[in-house]
Design an enzyme around this catalytic site. Structure first.
Site, PDB file in Angstrom:
ATOM      1  N   ASP A 156       0.850  -1.187   0.000  1.00 42.58           N
ATOM      2  CA  ASP A 156       0.000   0.000   0.000  1.00 42.58           C
ATOM      3  C   ASP A 156       0.891   1.243   0.000  1.00 42.58           C
ATOM      4  OD1 ASP A 156      -2.974   0.990   0.743  1.00 42.58           O
ATOM      5  OD2 ASP A 156      -1.509   2.214   1.812  1.00 42.58           O
ATOM      6  N   ILE A 157       0.583   2.201  -0.883  1.00 42.58           N
ATOM      7  CA  ILE A 157       1.364   3.444  -0.952  1.00 42.58           C
ATOM      8  C   ILE A 157       1.087   4.268   0.300  1.00 42.58           C
ATOM      9  CG2 ILE A 157       1.874   5.519  -2.292  1.00 42.58           C
ATOM     10  CD1 ILE A 157       0.695   4.084  -4.745  1.00 42.58           C
ATOM     11  N   ASN A 164      -2.490  12.767  -3.179  1.00 39.27           N
ATOM     12  CA  ASN A 164      -3.537  12.929  -4.185  1.00 39.27           C
ATOM     13  C   ASN A 164      -4.299  14.242  -3.985  1.00 39.27           C
ATOM     14  OD1 ASN A 164      -4.319  11.484  -6.463  1.00 39.27           O
ATOM     15  ND2 ASN A 164      -6.126  10.635  -5.488  1.00 39.27           N
ATOM     16  N   HIS A 169      -5.703  14.347  -9.006  1.00 40.63           N
ATOM     17  CA  HIS A 169      -5.862  12.954  -9.410  1.00 40.63           C
ATOM     18  C   HIS A 169      -5.020  12.589 -10.626  1.00 40.63           C
ATOM     19  CE1 HIS A 169      -8.953  11.987  -6.520  1.00 40.63           C
ATOM     20  NE2 HIS A 169      -9.593  13.099  -6.823  1.00 40.63           N
ATOM     21  N   GLU A 199      -4.911   2.463  -3.985  1.00 38.47           N
ATOM     22  CA  GLU A 199      -3.448   2.486  -3.991  1.00 38.47           C
ATOM     23  C   GLU A 199      -2.862   1.217  -3.385  1.00 38.47           C
ATOM     24  OE1 GLU A 199      -4.665   4.652  -0.154  1.00 38.47           O
ATOM     25  OE2 GLU A 199      -5.457   4.295  -2.159  1.00 38.47           O
TER      26      GLU A 199
END
Length: 284
Positions: A156-157, A164, A169, A199
């Protein structure tokens, strides 16, 4: 596996040609063929057509494609890409494959855009959630049947929502595409990298234990950390292994990988954690 790699696999496996194929590629192809024993022809057929048929029918079809390719090359006195030969033969024999009363042709682009056949995530090029669920279930059954390990990695980022919101986006999509490319370049052709959602990514690693999974996950984490985005970004991961961590179900394996990811987040992010019931039970 990229289409370029599939073209080389076809050249090696179906056409029995080893020119322009490195020793490492040959080793990876042999591993891929071994892991997918009993379904290798179906997999190749699906990659070129996005249609699912049984392995025997796929084998017969692909062998005819090779013969068709040889005839075309002899008649035209030039070489043809396997994909061209495949589509040429498919167009002329589509009725026997789809059993449709009014078959439509059937460009590669049309195949890819048929919603019921899509397995790739449009933005990232990774496999999508639907394909992930199917492949995890299959790999769990296969590993149990043949008594070999496999690993599931969830990544997971870190703080992606903040990034974001700050940069928009479009820039966020650029990040997702870049990190997905890093994942694709870091895994083997036998691995199954997926976009789990948002993500978050899931990577199924057949015949891979804890050490191998950690090595590949760390490679991804380190490469992401070194990238120059608008603002520094990192990624965290969690690993669970069959049967070392659980042999109960594919769902349990995911839950354990997710718990390991949660631990990575709790301990400061930008790290990969291997599941351990002993230390996780103390904090979760």
């Amino acid at each position: 596996m990229t289409m370029r790699q599939y073209n080389k696999l076809v050249r090696y496996f179906l056409e029995k040609k080893e020119d322009h194929i490195s020793r490492q590629e040959k080793k990876e192809f042999e591993e891929f063929i071994k892991i997918n024993e009993g379904m290798i022809y179906s997999k190749i057929f699906f990659e070129y057509s996005q249609l699912e048929i049984d392995n025997k029918r796929a084998k017969d079809f692909l062998e005819n494609v090779v013969k068709n390719k040889m005839r075309l090359e002899a008649a035209m006195n030039t070489s043809f890409d396997f994909r061209v030969s495949f589509l040429d033969y498919l167009i002329r024999n589509i009725n026997s494959i789809t059993q449709a009363s009014e078959p439509r042709i059937i460009e590669d682009k049309i195949f890819r855009n048929l919603n019921q056949l899509i397995v790739k995530d449009e933005l990232t090029g990774l496999f999508n959630f639907r394909h992930y669920e199917n492949e995890l279930e299959k790999e769990f059954s296969r590993a149990r049947r043949y008594d070999h390990p496999f690993s599931l990695v969830i990544m997971d980022i870190d703080d992606f929502k903040i990034y974001n919101d700050k940069f928009g986006h479009i820039e966020g999509n650029h990040v997702l595409q870049k990190i997905s490319q890093i994942i694709l370049e870091s895994v083997r052709i036998t691995d199954i990298p997926c976009r789990y959602g948002g993500e978050e990514f899931a990577i199924i690693l057949p015949q891979t234990g804890s050490e191998g999974a950690y090595f590949r996950s760390e490679k991804i984490r380190e490469t992401v950390e070194q990238q120059k985005f608008r603002q520094k970004l990192t990624i965290s991961g969690g690993i669970a292994v069959f049967p070392d961590d659980t042999d109960r179900s594919d769902r349990t394996l995911f839950e354990y990988a997710d718990k390991a990811l949660y631990y990575s987040k709790e301990k400061g992010k930008n790290r990969v954690t291997r599941f351990s019931a002993e230390f996780l039970s103390k904090i979760l």
